[in-house]
Design an enzyme around this catalytic site. Structure first.
Site, PDB file in Angstrom:
ATOM      1  N   SER A 145      30.812  -4.730 -10.120  1.00  0.00           N
ATOM      2  CA  SER A 145      29.628  -4.133 -10.730  1.00  0.00           C
ATOM      3  C   SER A 145      29.454  -2.700 -10.207  1.00  0.00           C
ATOM      4  CB  SER A 145      28.408  -5.012 -10.456  1.00  0.00           C
ATOM      5  OG  SER A 145      27.308  -4.628 -11.233  1.00  0.00           O
ATOM      6  N   ASP A 312      30.299 -10.058 -21.284  1.00  0.00           N
ATOM      7  CA  ASP A 312      29.569  -9.083 -20.473  1.00  0.00           C
ATOM      8  C   ASP A 312      29.073  -7.953 -21.372  1.00  0.00           C
ATOM      9  OD1 ASP A 312      28.627  -7.222 -18.631  1.00  0.00           O
ATOM     10  OD2 ASP A 312      30.321  -7.453 -17.260  1.00  0.00           O
ATOM     11  N   HIS A 345      27.792 -10.770 -17.345  1.00  0.00           N
ATOM     12  CA  HIS A 345      28.095  -9.904 -16.203  1.00  0.00           C
ATOM     13  C   HIS A 345      28.033 -10.652 -14.878  1.00  0.00           C
ATOM     14  CE1 HIS A 345      28.542  -6.254 -13.944  1.00  0.00           C
ATOM     15  NE2 HIS A 345      27.400  -6.459 -13.302  1.00  0.00           N
ATOM     16  N   ASP A 346      27.128 -11.603 -14.766  1.00  0.00           N
ATOM     17  CA  ASP A 346      26.968 -12.343 -13.497  1.00  0.00           C
ATOM     18  C   ASP A 346      28.081 -13.353 -13.238  1.00  0.00           C
ATOM     19  OD1 ASP A 346      24.836 -11.248 -12.219  1.00  0.00           O
ATOM     20  OD2 ASP A 346      23.413 -12.846 -12.671  1.00  0.00           O
TER      21      ASP A 346
END
Length: 366
Positions: A145, A312, A345-346
């Protein structure tokens, strides 16, 4: 509870990319495993915006870390083989010097007097830490990230300082959608009357602004697919709802509210603003006359792993492909992995089986 954090004193003054300097600044970090005699088995992990340096438990601090299932003896990042360092980002509020800390020049908290922060500054602070630990060449630099952007800034400023690089769910330059979301997050904090141009205190804290910022973030960290699967259109039971007009009605709203409650008092709002803006400013092309591809060619790594997730929306897959192509053009042997994790994204935090397998395969070949 014991604390495994250590602190590294940065050069003083520590000069910043956009002007300004820090006096007496330090970086918080933790380590796992042992540095071997050749000093060639070190992995540096650079984190996203909010995590601390506590990536995993240890004898000194047995509490679970934010990447607990990924890192440790016999795990995907095997600390029986690797000496792993995780640094808390410069500008954070988790031990490293940031806006909430006291400026030794004035004796008052920095607040908005903290110098303008870039990810290049965060990278240079971590580079000083690595050199201060007696490591001239990292076996692998790993960033996810925001930490992935910081890792690219690290290599752009210090090419050839790592043999390998693992780039996870990140970008070579901030893109409009992510900038737009982060801009709204910052606006929600700044418009909270309690923010007071950064001069809040515990009694007058921008709770509403931080809550909205966190909710916006959480929405983008996961995928629409996952929200449907977890919550659908399920409503709260009548006894769980407030009587106020327009109060929380759906389970997804309650989930976001709970996430925000756990976050708002655990992270400094000014640190959030500084790190968020630093992410928006990042463009590795600045290190090659504005050309992203040329900048990626110059990073000087032999091997690279680039992982992206199809769901994502914050750091979409084409951004990972750009990094992989650029590193490949620079002569690196690149493994590109596109995962179909539903968590968006996580996923790098929660889909450990998929991410861990890819990372373990890559590290085994180093």
């Amino acid at each position: 509870m014991s604390d495994a954090r250590r602190w590294f004193d940065l050069s003083s003054p520590f000069r910043m990319k956009r002007g300004g300097e820090l006096v007496g600044a330090r970086l918080a970090y933790e380590t796992w495993g042992e540095l071997n005699a050749a000093r060639d088995n070190a992995i540096l992990i650079l984190t996203g915006l909010s995590p601390s340096a506590h990536a995993a438990s240890s004898d000194e601090d047995p509490s679970p870390g934010w990447w607990e299932e990924m890192l440790g003896p016999g795990k995907h990042i095997d600390t029986d083989r690797w000496f792993v360092i995780c640094a808390n980002t410069l500008g954070s509020c988790k031990g490293s010097t940031g806006p909430a800390d006291v400026n030794p020049v004035t004796g008052e908290p920095y607040r908005l007097d903290f110098p303008e922060l870039t990810l290049e500054d965060a990278a240079n602070a971590s580079f000083e830490l690595v050199r201060g630990l007696g490591i001239d060449l990292l076996a692998c630099l790993l960033g996810n990230s925001m930490g992935g952007m910081t890792a690219l800034a690290y290599l752009a400023q210090h090419p050839g300082s790592a043999r390998a690089h693992a780039s996870i769910s990140t970008a070579a330059q901030a893109q409009p959608f992510a900038i737009a979301i982060r801009s709204l997050q910052r606006e929600s904090i700044r418009l909270d009357p309690n923010w007071q141009q950064g001069r809040y205190d515990d009694a007058h804290y921008p709770e509403a602004g931080m809550s909205i910022a966190r909710k916006l973030g959480v929405i983008t960290y996961r995928s629409a697919m996952e929200w449907v699967g977890r919550f659908a259109r399920i409503r709260l039971d009548s006894d769980q709802r407030d009587e106020e007009p327009f109060a929380v009605e759906f389970q997804i709203e309650s989930y976001l509210a709970g996430h925000a409650r756990r976050f708002v008092r655990s992270f400094d709002p000014n640190s959030y603003l500084y790190l968020s803006r630093a992410s928006d400013w990042f463009d590795i092309g600045e290190h090659a006359g504005g050309n992203v591809d040329n900048a990626l060619k110059r990073l000087g790594v032999e091997r690279a792993l680039v992982i992206g997730v199809e769901t994502d929306i914050l750091f979409p897959l084409p951004q990972q492909e750009q990094i992989a192509d650029g590193l490949r053009a620079g002569g690196a042997e690149v493994d590109f992995v596109a995962l179909d994790s539903p968590q968006g994204h996580d996923a790098f935090l929660v889909d450990i089986p998929r991410f861990g397998a890819a990372i373990a395969r890559f590290l085994a070949a180093l």
